[in-house]
Each structure stands twice: as structure tokens, then as C-alpha cells.
Design a protein around this motif. Sequence first.
Motif, PDB file in Angstrom:
ATOM      1  N   GLN A 156       1.265  -1.462  -0.186  1.00 35.50           N
ATOM      2  CA  GLN A 156      -0.001  -0.139  -0.200  1.00 35.50           C
ATOM      3  C   GLN A 156       0.914   1.297  -0.290  1.00 35.50           C
ATOM      4  OE1 GLN A 156      -3.486  -0.498   0.119  1.00 35.50           O
ATOM      5  NE2 GLN A 156      -3.122  -2.046  -0.346  1.00 35.50           N
ATOM      6  N   SER A 157       0.254   2.041  -0.319  1.00 37.54           N
ATOM      7  CA  SER A 157       1.059   3.671  -0.390  1.00 37.54           C
ATOM      8  C   SER A 157       1.715   3.838   0.630  1.00 37.54           C
ATOM      9  CB  SER A 157       0.329   4.669  -0.912  1.00 37.54           C
ATOM     10  OG  SER A 157      -0.434   6.039   0.184  1.00 37.54           O
ATOM     11  N   GLU A 158       0.579   3.700   1.986  1.00 36.97           N
ATOM     12  CA  GLU A 158       2.550   3.574   3.036  1.00 36.97           C
ATOM     13  C   GLU A 158       3.280   2.818   3.672  1.00 36.97           C
ATOM     14  OE1 GLU A 158       0.130   2.387   6.843  1.00 36.97           O
ATOM     15  OE2 GLU A 158      -1.558   0.563   5.637  1.00 36.97           O
TER      16      GLU A 158
ATOM     17  N   ILE B  34       9.229   0.894  -9.184  1.00 37.02           N
ATOM     18  CA  ILE B  34       9.937   1.872  -9.427  1.00 37.02           C
ATOM     19  C   ILE B  34       9.436   2.787  -7.974  1.00 37.02           C
ATOM     20  CG2 ILE B  34      12.328   4.239  -9.281  1.00 37.02           C
ATOM     21  CD1 ILE B  34      12.539   2.735 -12.460  1.00 37.02           C
ATOM     22  N   LEU B  35       9.475   3.645  -6.751  1.00 39.06           N
ATOM     23  CA  LEU B  35       9.508   4.310  -6.153  1.00 39.06           C
ATOM     24  C   LEU B  35       9.644   5.311  -6.221  1.00 39.06           C
ATOM     25  CD1 LEU B  35       8.256   0.687  -3.217  1.00 39.06           C
ATOM     26  CD2 LEU B  35       7.100   1.939  -5.293  1.00 39.06           C
ATOM     27  N   VAL B  36       9.160   6.652  -5.423  1.00 40.79           N
ATOM     28  CA  VAL B  36      10.449   7.494  -5.135  1.00 40.79           C
ATOM     29  C   VAL B  36      10.001   8.080  -4.099  1.00 40.79           C
ATOM     30  CG1 VAL B  36      10.554   7.620  -7.292  1.00 40.79           C
ATOM     31  CG2 VAL B  36       9.233   8.889  -7.234  1.00 40.79           C
TER      32      VAL B  36
ATOM     33  N   GLY C 122       5.394   7.213  -4.500  1.00 38.50           N
ATOM     34  CA  GLY C 122       5.084   6.108  -3.737  1.00 38.50           C
ATOM     35  C   GLY C 122       5.636   5.221  -5.158  1.00 38.50           C
ATOM     36  N   GLU C 123       4.713   4.859  -6.089  1.00 39.09           N
ATOM     37  CA  GLU C 123       4.652   3.672  -7.662  1.00 39.09           C
ATOM     38  C   GLU C 123       4.705   4.875  -8.202  1.00 39.09           C
ATOM     39  OE1 GLU C 123       2.395   0.604  -8.039  1.00 39.09           O
ATOM     40  OE2 GLU C 123       2.912   0.615 -10.569  1.00 39.09           O
ATOM     41  N   ILE C 124       5.970   5.288  -9.036  1.00 38.89           N
ATOM     42  CA  ILE C 124       5.975   5.775 -11.049  1.00 38.89           C
ATOM     43  C   ILE C 124       5.848   4.676 -11.679  1.00 38.89           C
ATOM     44  CG2 ILE C 124       8.586   5.992 -10.074  1.00 38.89           C
ATOM     45  CD1 ILE C 124       7.922   9.051 -11.011  1.00 38.89           C
ATOM     46  N   VAL C 125       7.091   3.751 -11.776  1.00 38.89           N
ATOM     47  CA  VAL C 125       6.953   2.793 -12.310  1.00 38.89           C
ATOM     48  C   VAL C 125       6.533   1.462 -12.084  1.00 38.89           C
ATOM     49  CG1 VAL C 125       8.772   1.783 -13.467  1.00 38.89           C
ATOM     50  CG2 VAL C 125       9.066   4.134 -13.913  1.00 38.89           C
TER      51      VAL C 125
ATOM     52  N   MET D 102       5.262   4.606 -17.128  1.00 37.65           N
ATOM     53  CA  MET D 102       4.969   5.298 -15.928  1.00 37.65           C
ATOM     54  C   MET D 102       4.368   5.899 -15.947  1.00 37.65           C
ATOM     55  SD  MET D 102       8.446   8.514 -16.503  1.00 37.65           S
ATOM     56  CE  MET D 102       9.983   7.583 -15.427  1.00 37.65           C
ATOM     57  N   GLY D 103       4.079   6.943 -15.115  1.00 36.80           N
ATOM     58  CA  GLY D 103       3.055   7.557 -14.639  1.00 36.80           C
ATOM     59  C   GLY D 103       2.818   8.720 -15.366  1.00 36.80           C
TER      60      GLY D 103
END
Length: 460
Positions: free
Chosen positions: A332-334, A376-378, A382-385, A430-431
Motif C-alpha cells: 500500500q502507499s503507506e 520504481i518507488l520515489v 510512491g510507485e511511479i513505474v 511510467m505514469g
Amino acid sequence: MNRIKIHSLLQSKTPLDQVQVSGWVRTRRDSKGFSFIEVNDGSCLKNIQIIAPSSLPNYDEIQRLTTGSAVGISGSLVPSQGKGQSWEITATRISVIGPAPETFPLQKKRHSDEYLRTIAHLRPRTNKYGAVFRIRSELSYAVHTFFRDRGFRYIHSPIITGSDCEGAGEMFRVTTLDIKNPELKDRGLDATRDFFGKEASLTVSGQLSAEMFALALGDVYTFGPTFRAENSNTRRHAAEFWMIEPEMAFCDLSGNMDLGEELIRYLINHVLRECREDMELFGNFVDKTLMETLNHILSSEFIRLSYTEAVEILKTSKVSFDYPVAYGIDLQSEHEKYLTEIHFKKPVILHDYPKTIKPFYMRLNVDQRTVAAMDILVPGIGEIVGGSQREERLDVLQDRMDEMGLLKENYWWYLDSRRYGSVPHSGFGMGFERLIMMITGITNIRDVIPFPRTPGNIDF
Ligand code: 4AD
Ligand code: MG
């Protein structure tokens, strides 16, 4: 009509006679014998100051000019006497092209992002949103340059599709059937009588098309709109968003991760170099730590870590997450935030996820339990890719599809690519909006799309 932009005038090295600009009035104030007008034409963040002498024949009209009015100015570009700008224009003629009455909603004060979303048709006329959409444009250009420089071909994948790439069932249905027809209510939508003779939806990803073209042209990418009917009202999900999807033939998961990392660095560098002024606005007014964060991403080695290791870190973190951690959960994002912002304080590439939480097309690992996925998390996002190495073995792919209850007939053409000259290949999505959020420090996806589409919201 004059087409010289304020952006290029402000670059001038010398004073210029007889220049003409047009734009919208930001502010106006009177002084003895003059009116000072700040004009912006959207070509850059900066306004140009116009000095209107009281000798102008329509000075009365000029003195009534209000914020938001469109004007055309002729005059000379001269060094500015005032501080804060290097050039100003002494006007010899000012014409009012389109007046804006006092009801213009963007009077000179700071408006909240929430309010500006209700006037999304006018918000690009503010400093902040002007900057967002100039950066969005610049980033699109940079995406194409990045891939072109590396020999990738741009593929236009279809928007209307018959297959659910992600298998998550989050598709918007496309139909020409008259859904108001009462007969349909009882019978339901009969796809065989519909426009395509089959169920059709808006695409959630161009990946399946991109794979077919990678297996013909080598390295390809798509960059276009994608749609998801997820009913989640979060700050990072939109129903319509843009995705950048490279796909590389003869490439494994580690090459895929390398490309994702390189793309992120390239795009950050490009914007820092090309959009300095707009980026300063975000650093000063949106997120004071933005430049530090971006420079940190540029200088950090991205951590590469398996899903299993990540779960161990989360389990031993002693943080009480709202959503408890156990092997097999979708992070999850947390959890993503904890890993990238607190534990590592760096971008993190997670790989080799349990097959149970990933789509059918990801390559099964030798452990038979995980697939060659990578996210890929930044920090901040969070998730960008999200991407993977694809399953290139026909038998394994068919087994996976059976396991997941997918109808193989619908994917006959996809399976053909594994029948004829199948090769290892990899790619990711990638969003684009998440990328813009990372680069500008803006925390709500609704504020980086011209006209956002989210559950319950289709205005404009
Ligand atoms: O991880 P996702 O779902 O991956 C795919 O769709 C793959 N088919 C891509 C591929 O391998 N070619 O989505 C990819 C990225 C996410 O990491 C996220 O950045 C973005 O797309 N994304 C969204 N952005 C905004 N709103 C949403 N609802 C999004 N869903 C995914
Ligand atoms: Mg994903």
C-alpha cells in the motif's frame, strides 16, 4: 495580430524600438502621469511591465483596465527603472482586445488549489498553473527526445480495445447501444449486437500492442492516454491519465530497471535545465524541499531490493501500519512511503513480486512463486513505474492464463508472438502525471492534468 512572445522579448540584449506584444492584464496601478500595467502572455512566468503615459489618446479607457483583460501594446523596449525586472515597455499605443469585467474570478490574491479546480478552465492563467502546464509540455517533448536519441520507435497503440491488459477489470465500457432503451435493461448489453460485435473498452495500457511491435522493430514505446475505472478517490489516481510505455526486445529485467532509472534522471535533469524559472516557483511556493529532493534523486543510486526483502524490512520496522504487512499482500502507499522516505530515503526498485498479485504476462521465476516484476518507488509519490520482464515461453504463458481464468481465444494474436520467433523482452509503464507530481512537488494528481477526470467529476 502580434505574435511576439514576452518570453523572447525579455531575452533581448539591447533596447528595441517598435515592439508589439499582446497578453492579459495581471495588475494595474496609477501614478502621476502614468499607468503601470503588468501583462502576462503565458509564454513564461514573468510579466512585462508596461508604462502607459497619460498622453495616450485612450488613457481613460486604460485607467479602467481590469485584471484579466486582453490587451495589445505597441511601444519601445527600454531598460527598466524599477527593480525586479530588466526590461519594460513604454507604450505608444494600447488597444483593449477583450475586456474582463470585475467578476473575473482570478483577482490578484492567492487562491486555494481546491477553489482553482472548480475553475479549471481559467486556472492556467495563474502563475502556478501556467508553470505546471509549461513543464508538462516540456516533459512530453523530453520523453520523445529521450527515446529517439536511444533508437526507440514511437508506436500509436489503440485507445479502444477488446482486451484487459492488466486483468484487473477496471475498464470503461465503450458502446453504441442505446442504454436508455428499456428492453436493454432486461436483456443486458448484448455485445454481439454492439458496434464491434464484441465487448469493447478504453485501454488501461498500451503494453500488449507495444510488445507486438517490440518483437518487430526492437525497441519501441507508446505515450498516450490510458483509462482506469478504479473507484478510488486518492491524490494519485485519475480515471484518465497518460502513460509512457517502453518495450525492449532481447532485454531482461535488469536492463529494464536500468532504463527506468535512466529515464527518471534524464527527465529531472531536462526540466531543471530548461524550466529554471518555473521550477523556482515550485521550490519557493509549493515545496521548499523540492530542489533538495530532486538533487538527491539525481545523485542517489536507486536501491534494488526484492519484494521478499521489502516485506521483511516492513515487518521488522515496528511501525503500526493501517494495512498489516504479510508476504503476499499488495504493498500500500503507506508501505511504499516507509521504504522510500523513511527507511532508505532514496528511490527504491522493488522486484520479483509474488505471482498472485501481478498480471498474467509477467515472466515466472525459477522459484515458481514469484514473477520478474519491478516497480520504481520515489519519495513523495510512491510507485511511479510498474513493469516486468514478459513471459516469452508459450507453454508457461498459457498455463498462467488458465490459472487466472483468462480466455485464451481472446489473446490468440498475443500468443502468436510466443509461437513465432519469441524472445525475452521487457518493458514498463511510467505514469506521466506522477512524474509531473514528483518534479513539481504538487501533491494532488488533479492539479497536474488540464481537466482531471476522477470518480464523480467530469466537468469541463
Ligand atoms: O503498474 P501499472 O498498472 O502497469 C501497467 O499498466 C503495465 N501494463 C505497464 C507496462 O509494463 N507497460 O501502471 C503503470 C504506471 C504506474 O506505476 C503509475 O505510475 C501509473 O501508471 N498509474 C496511474 N497514474 C494515475 N492514475 C492511475 N489511476 C494510475 N494507475 C497507474
Ligand atoms: Mg503497478
